[in-house]
Design an enzyme around this catalytic site. Structure first.
Site, PDB file in Angstrom:
ATOM      1  CB  CYS A   1      -1.048  -0.014   1.359  1.00  0.00           C
ATOM      2  SG  CYS A   1      -1.687  -1.210   0.965  1.00  0.00           S
TER       3      CYS A   1
ATOM      4  NE  ARG B   1       4.219   1.945  -0.927  1.00  0.00           N
ATOM      5  CZ  ARG B   1       5.074   1.729  -0.398  1.00  0.00           C
ATOM      6  NH1 ARG B   1       6.190   1.842  -0.851  1.00  0.00           N
ATOM      7  NH2 ARG B   1       5.094   0.556   0.343  1.00  0.00           N
TER       8      ARG B   1
ATOM      9  CD1 TRP C   1      -0.455  -6.183  -1.580  1.00  0.00           C
ATOM     10  CD2 TRP C   1      -0.309  -5.981  -3.636  1.00  0.00           C
ATOM     11  NE1 TRP C   1      -0.263  -7.245  -2.083  1.00  0.00           N
ATOM     12  CE2 TRP C   1      -0.301  -6.730  -3.498  1.00  0.00           C
ATOM     13  CE3 TRP C   1      -0.859  -5.520  -4.808  1.00  0.00           C
ATOM     14  CZ2 TRP C   1       0.096  -7.966  -4.722  1.00  0.00           C
ATOM     15  CZ3 TRP C   1      -0.077  -6.090  -6.278  1.00  0.00           C
ATOM     16  CH2 TRP C   1       0.589  -7.000  -6.017  1.00  0.00           C
TER      17      TRP C   1
ATOM     18  CG  ASN D   1       1.476  -0.766   4.165  1.00  0.00           C
ATOM     19  OD1 ASN D   1       1.190  -1.974   3.780  1.00  0.00           O
ATOM     20  ND2 ASN D   1       3.018  -0.293   3.521  1.00  0.00           N
ATOM     21  N   GLY D   2       0.255  -2.644   6.147  1.00  0.00           N
ATOM     22  CA  GLY D   2       0.464  -3.871   7.115  1.00  0.00           C
ATOM     23  C   GLY D   2      -0.748  -4.629   7.872  1.00  0.00           C
TER      24      GLY D   2
ATOM     25  CD  GLU E   1      13.191 -20.028 -10.358  1.00  0.00           C
ATOM     26  OE1 GLU E   1      12.930 -20.270 -11.041  1.00  0.00           O
ATOM     27  OE2 GLU E   1      13.481 -18.614 -10.225  1.00  0.00           O
TER      28      GLU E   1
ATOM     29  CE  LYS F   1      13.713 -15.580 -11.256  1.00  0.00           C
ATOM     30  NZ  LYS F   1      13.152 -16.348 -11.695  1.00  0.00           N
TER      31      LYS F   1
ATOM     32  CD  GLU G   1      13.153 -14.818 -15.392  1.00  0.00           C
ATOM     33  OE1 GLU G   1      11.786 -14.521 -15.998  1.00  0.00           O
ATOM     34  OE2 GLU G   1      13.133 -15.410 -14.600  1.00  0.00           O
TER      35      GLU G   1
ATOM     36  CG  HIS H   1      22.349 -40.998 -17.994  1.00  0.00           C
ATOM     37  ND1 HIS H   1      22.704 -42.863 -18.025  1.00  0.00           N
ATOM     38  CD2 HIS H   1      22.843 -41.366 -15.949  1.00  0.00           C
ATOM     39  CE1 HIS H   1      22.582 -43.639 -16.301  1.00  0.00           C
ATOM     40  NE2 HIS H   1      22.286 -42.196 -16.039  1.00  0.00           N
TER      41      HIS H   1
ATOM     42  CE  LYS I   1       5.954  -9.775 -11.833  1.00  0.00           C
ATOM     43  NZ  LYS I   1       7.105 -11.231 -11.182  1.00  0.00           N
TER      44      LYS I   1
HETATM   45  C1  AGP Z   1       9.474 -15.780 -13.107  1.00  0.00           C
HETATM   46  O1  AGP Z   1      10.546 -15.474 -13.361  1.00  0.00           O
HETATM   47  C2  AGP Z   1       8.957 -16.405 -14.772  1.00  0.00           C
HETATM   48  N1  AGP Z   1       8.851 -13.708 -14.707  1.00  0.00           N
HETATM   49  C3  AGP Z   1       8.139 -17.132 -15.098  1.00  0.00           C
HETATM   50  O2  AGP Z   1       8.502 -18.158 -15.283  1.00  0.00           O
HETATM   51  C4  AGP Z   1       6.700 -17.157 -14.241  1.00  0.00           C
HETATM   52  O3  AGP Z   1       6.548 -17.240 -13.687  1.00  0.00           O
HETATM   53  C5  AGP Z   1       5.428 -17.712 -14.617  1.00  0.00           C
HETATM   54  O4  AGP Z   1       4.866 -16.883 -16.160  1.00  0.00           O
HETATM   55  C6  AGP Z   1       3.891 -17.722 -14.176  1.00  0.00           C
HETATM   56  O5  AGP Z   1       3.188 -16.564 -13.220  1.00  0.00           O
HETATM   57  P1  AGP Z   1       2.970 -16.146 -11.957  1.00  0.00           P
HETATM   58  O6  AGP Z   1       3.356 -16.893 -11.356  1.00  0.00           O
HETATM   59  O7  AGP Z   1       2.285 -15.123 -11.682  1.00  0.00           O
HETATM   60  O8  AGP Z   1       1.551 -17.343 -12.458  1.00  0.00           O
END
Ligand code: AGP
Length: 612
Positions: A2, A27, A74, A100-101, A485, A489, A492, A508, A607
């Site tokens: 928020c 935010r 938020w 906020n909280g 993961e 990272k 991407e 393998h 995003k």
């Molecule tokens: C995460 O770093 C990526 N940007 C992407 O894999 C993301 O996790 C995926 O698109 C799922 O998004 P969501 O969690 O909003 O469903």
């Protein structure tokens, strides 16, 4: 998160508040509102939408309003709506607040206010509890009333209150959620973040936890919880607006990585009974019969959320004794999964709007399978269509690369696994207490990992890594999803091709790719398979690969085998993924910096993937 803005002075409050709220829009929020001191009253205007929507509602507002409070919400308790939008007023309308909280004991307080003190509530929010409490304690001085009210509150808050009986005065309180005082000439400001102040003043003072403030146009007084006046230092802000939105960090991604200790603490807040050594996610509502009958769980998600699901599989199977199948949503929705009775589907989505994940949710529900959603966005489609929801409470995640949302997803999955295990009686004696203790220790352990010394070490490693076009991440057991993961990272945001490989799979095929100097990041936190992974590191060394190992303090053989090593604090192996992923996040960040790619908005990515 928020956004809060408060103003008292001689200029037009409405414009100052709206401009301040716009500076805090980054935010993330879903509704907004202001309380303006007008003709002896506090006039509330709200919009379950944007600040621009709010501004339109104020266009005919009379001028010469010199005090007010504003808020972008938020949502955490209560979905986005007009009645849940801030500010909230007391029953008499004489007191208004923004907050906020998270008020942890809001249910208890709401019950007392309703049944004992006869208040009626208009919203679903925990904030409304605060404003009625303040009115309950008000005997003519707003600061005294706030001090009294806050003494019975547990949780986190950045609170700004105003009373129509005390025109021109704002009273503030801070615990865990930021509040910053801005000093002007014949006017003063309060805000949850610096960007809202910079157009008016750079002279500021940060309220610390447990501190209170009373602002008028001519004075700022800061008090401790006992009401004792404090002498506080002010500081001159030198940041520009952009730097201020990132709290001084270069990118949102780094800010969000650094926010992770607070984020996971907020996720656990109100969901762990430390005294009993048990988890208590009160949002979950499964009967003991349902839990006993559960035969299978599907975890379905995309990308980083999918990797969280892979951790969730191991943890739920180990603690609750239920077989778990994990799918990427784009596969799950088209492979005709064997959905049926006595099953549960868990969908994980930071945004709550990912098309494939939403489709998977709808498929499961169409087959009569109950769906539990783990998401970060209150009011998101996934949260509204699931049968039950656990919010991660990470706050808005701006960077495309998910970090704090992922970590809070892990925390929620541990809570779910312990809840299921408790309900099914599959936990070993003392296991719940041990893991609860381990969970509660994680925020401080994360802070240690995020030290300047450690971040400098990882940055230095990336000078080597960033010169390569490809890299490997390896791990076994719980280290393997963390390797996945870490590879995602790095890919991407630095555009270095990275592959995660189950360490036992190297022979393998992938071993053919190992060449002199090739970067291999090894996750080595699982004692049960330590020797096996050490053998894999030796295989890589023998072919000239350069192994950077991420391991626990005390796993000394790893440091002797790997080219370089990063140690995380000693932790229960099952909780290690919460800590070991953080160095991989920072490696991706520093590699991207070194290669000059767009850290917060990497090419080709969005995003939230709201289309197939
Ligand atoms: C995460 O770093 C990526 N940007 C992407 O894999 C993301 O996790 C995926 O698109 C799922 O998004 P969501 O969690 O909003 O469903």
């Amino acid at each position: 998160m928020c956004g809060i803005v408060g103003y008292t002075g001689t200029r037009e409050a409405r414009d100052i508040l709206i401009d301040g709220l716009k500076k805090l829009e980054y935010r993330g929020y879903d509704s907004a509102g202001v309380a303006l001191q007008q003709d002896g009253e506090l006039v509330i205007t709200k919009a379950a939408g944007s600040v621009a929507d709010l501004e339109k509602k104020l266009v005919n507002n009379s001028k010469n309003i010199n005090m007010g409070i504003g808020h972008t919400r938020w949502a955490t308790h209560g979905r986005p709506s007009d009645q849940n939008a801030p500010p909230h007023s007391s029953a008499s309308g004489e007191i208004s607040i923004v907050h906020n909280g998270i008020i942890e004991n809001h249910r208890f307080l709401r019950k007392w206010l309703t049944e004992e003190a006869g208040y009626t509530f208009r919203s679903e929010t925990d904030t409304e509890v605060l404003v009625h409490l303040i009115e309950e304690h008000y005997t003519g001085d707003l600061l005294d009333a706030v001090l009294e009210a806050i003494s019975g509150v547990e949780g986190s808050y950045a609170l700004v209150a105003a009373s129509s009986r005390e025109p021109g005065r704002l009273v503030c309180a801070r615990q865990d959620s930021p509040l910053i005082v801005g000093f002007g000439e014949g006017e003063n400001f309060i805000a949850s973040d610096i960007p809202a102040l910079l157009a008016h003043t750079r002279k500021t003072c940060i309220l610390e936890d447990g501190e209170f403030a009373s602002l008028t146009a001519e004075s700022v007084e800061i008090y401790d919880a006992e009401g004792r006046l404090l002498e506080k230092e002010t500081f001159e802000v030198t940041w520009d607006i952009e730097a201020a939105e990132k709290n001084g960090y270069k990118h949102f991604m780094l800010k969000e990585i650094m926010e992770q200790p607070v984020a996971i603490r907020e996720t656990m807040r109100q969901r762990i009974d430390a005294a009993k050594g048990k988890v208590d996610p009160t949002e979950l509502d499964f009967s003991s019969e349902e839990l006993a009958r559960l035969e299978k769980i599907y975890i379905v998600a995309c990308g980083t959320a999918y990797h969280a699901g892979l951790i969730g599989k191991v943890v739920v199977e180990q603690l609750a004794g239920i077989p778990v199948e994990v799918d990427v949503a784009s596969e799950f929705r088209y492979r005709n999964p064997m959905l049926g009775e006595n099953q549960l589907a868990i969908v994980i989505s930071q945004s709550g709007e990912t098309a494939d994940t939403l489709a998977a949710l709808r498929l499961a529900r169409s087959k009569g399978v109950k769906v539990l959603a783990i998401t970060n966005v209150v009011g998101s489609t996934v949260s509204r269509e699931a049968d039950q929801v656990l919010f991660t409470w990470a706050g808005p995640e701006i960077a495309v690369a998910s970090t704090k949302a992922y970590l809070t997803q892990l925390i929620v999955l541990y809570l779910v696994a312990l809840y299921l295990g408790e309900g099914r009686g599959t936990l070993e004696p003392g296991q719940s207490a041990e893991l609860v203790e381990g969970l509660l220790a994680l925020p401080e352990q994360l802070k240690a990992i995020l030290s300047e010394e450690n971040t400098a070490k990882l940055c230095a490693y990336c000078d080597h890594l960033s010169g390569w076009g490809s890299a490997f991440f390896i791990g076994r057991n719980l280290d393997y999803p963390v390797a996945m993961e870490g590879a995602l990272k790095l890919k991407e945001i630095s555009y270095i091709h990275a592959e995660a490989c189950a360490a036992g799979e190297l022979k393998h095929g992938p071993l053919a790719l190992i060449e002199e100097g090739l970067p291999v990041i090894a996750l080595v936190t699982q004692e049960a398979v330590l020797d096996k992974t050490l053998s894999n590191i030796q295989e890589i060394n023998a072919r000239g690969g350069a192994v950077f190992a991420i391991t626990q303090e005390g796993f000394d053989d790893v440091g002797r085998q790997a080219s370089s090593v990063f140690t995380i604090p000693p932790v229960n192996d099952i909780l290690a993924p919460v800590l070991s992923v953080v160095p991989t996040q920072l490696i991706a960040y520093y590699a991207a910096l070194a290669r000059g790619s767009s850290v917060d908005k990497p090419r080709n990515l969005a995003k939230s993937v709201t289309v197939e």
